[in-house]
Scaffold this active site. Sequence first.
Site, PDB file in Angstrom:
ATOM      1  N   SER A 125     -17.441 -22.579  56.602  1.00 46.96           N
ATOM      2  CA  SER A 125     -17.009 -21.215  56.316  1.00 46.96           C
ATOM      3  C   SER A 125     -17.524 -20.927  54.765  1.00 46.96           C
ATOM      4  CB  SER A 125     -15.784 -20.635  56.856  1.00 46.96           C
ATOM      5  OG  SER A 125     -15.701 -19.230  56.850  1.00 46.96           O
ATOM      6  N   ASP A 148     -21.172 -23.365  59.926  1.00 44.53           N
ATOM      7  CA  ASP A 148     -20.947 -21.931  60.234  1.00 44.53           C
ATOM      8  C   ASP A 148     -20.660 -21.210  58.944  1.00 44.53           C
ATOM      9  OD1 ASP A 148     -21.066 -20.251  62.336  1.00 44.53           O
ATOM     10  OD2 ASP A 148     -18.799 -20.337  62.870  1.00 44.53           O
ATOM     11  N   HIS A 203     -15.861 -19.719  65.696  1.00 43.80           N
ATOM     12  CA  HIS A 203     -15.760 -20.093  64.216  1.00 43.80           C
ATOM     13  C   HIS A 203     -14.920 -21.442  63.969  1.00 43.80           C
ATOM     14  CE1 HIS A 203     -16.722 -19.734  60.109  1.00 43.80           C
ATOM     15  NE2 HIS A 203     -15.381 -19.278  59.630  1.00 43.80           N
TER      16      HIS A 203
END
Length: 279
Positions: A125, A148, A203
């Site tokens: 992330s 991600d 996620h």
Amino acid sequence: MEMASWGFLVAAVEHRDQSACMTYYFKPKSEHEQQNENTTPETTSSQYQLQEEWLPFRKLKEGEKEFRLRNPQVHQRANECVRALKLLKEINSGKSVDNVLHKDLDLSMLKGRIDFNNVAVMGHSFGAATAILAQKKHDDFKCAVALDAWMFPLENQLYHKFIKPIFFINSERFQTAENVIKIKRLCSTNKQIKIITILGSVHQSQTDFTFLTGHVLSRIFQTKGTIDPYVALEINTRAALAFLKRHLDLKEDFGQWDALVEGHGEHIIPDTPFQICSL
């Protein structure tokens, strides 16, 4: 932990950019504080002369542009990765490093045992954007694995400077059209980029948090997708290892999972997930 179990020395950096809910670091006590303490062998030790300094989450202020907050944060985070790398080099050289957390861990055992010819950086992330930026900031980072990735914090002016190999491992549910456009823009100037998407994943599928929530909480917070979380973790790990095998001089047979890097296999597709959704 998955990468460490395969023989990698993993430096897990706890960032101090105030993007986490709460963190702290140790700082020296003031002279006034030290003078007011009773003098004992314990109070004169180097560890006792430190105190915790807490850093709370930094909220976006009313009217503040988010990019102006996130861009300095991602640069700080990348600089912290470089700092961790330099610290490991000092440890490897035999330099004495004060460890304020675990006194029973003898860091000298790592002297001369770290291979700095095969260094990669990896993140999830915000951490994925951090990894991409960190490899630009230091030559020893040979490649990056972006789990991600949240591309928003990276300024557009830097895109043409990201020239090293990058592996994007995307979940099916997190990516947005805007984020995918940024990834594609990066691909237009860097031909060493690989992208895959794990179908049925969310996620949190690339973190241990997906294993900590029960059925009710996982539905509320969407910490689990339709794919078995253990299967998702295995795909993430094997694909990352195969990518590292391509770009680092590794002796292990991680090439056996090379097809995953190309997006071939069960539960995965090549490229980004934006046009496909099975959830």
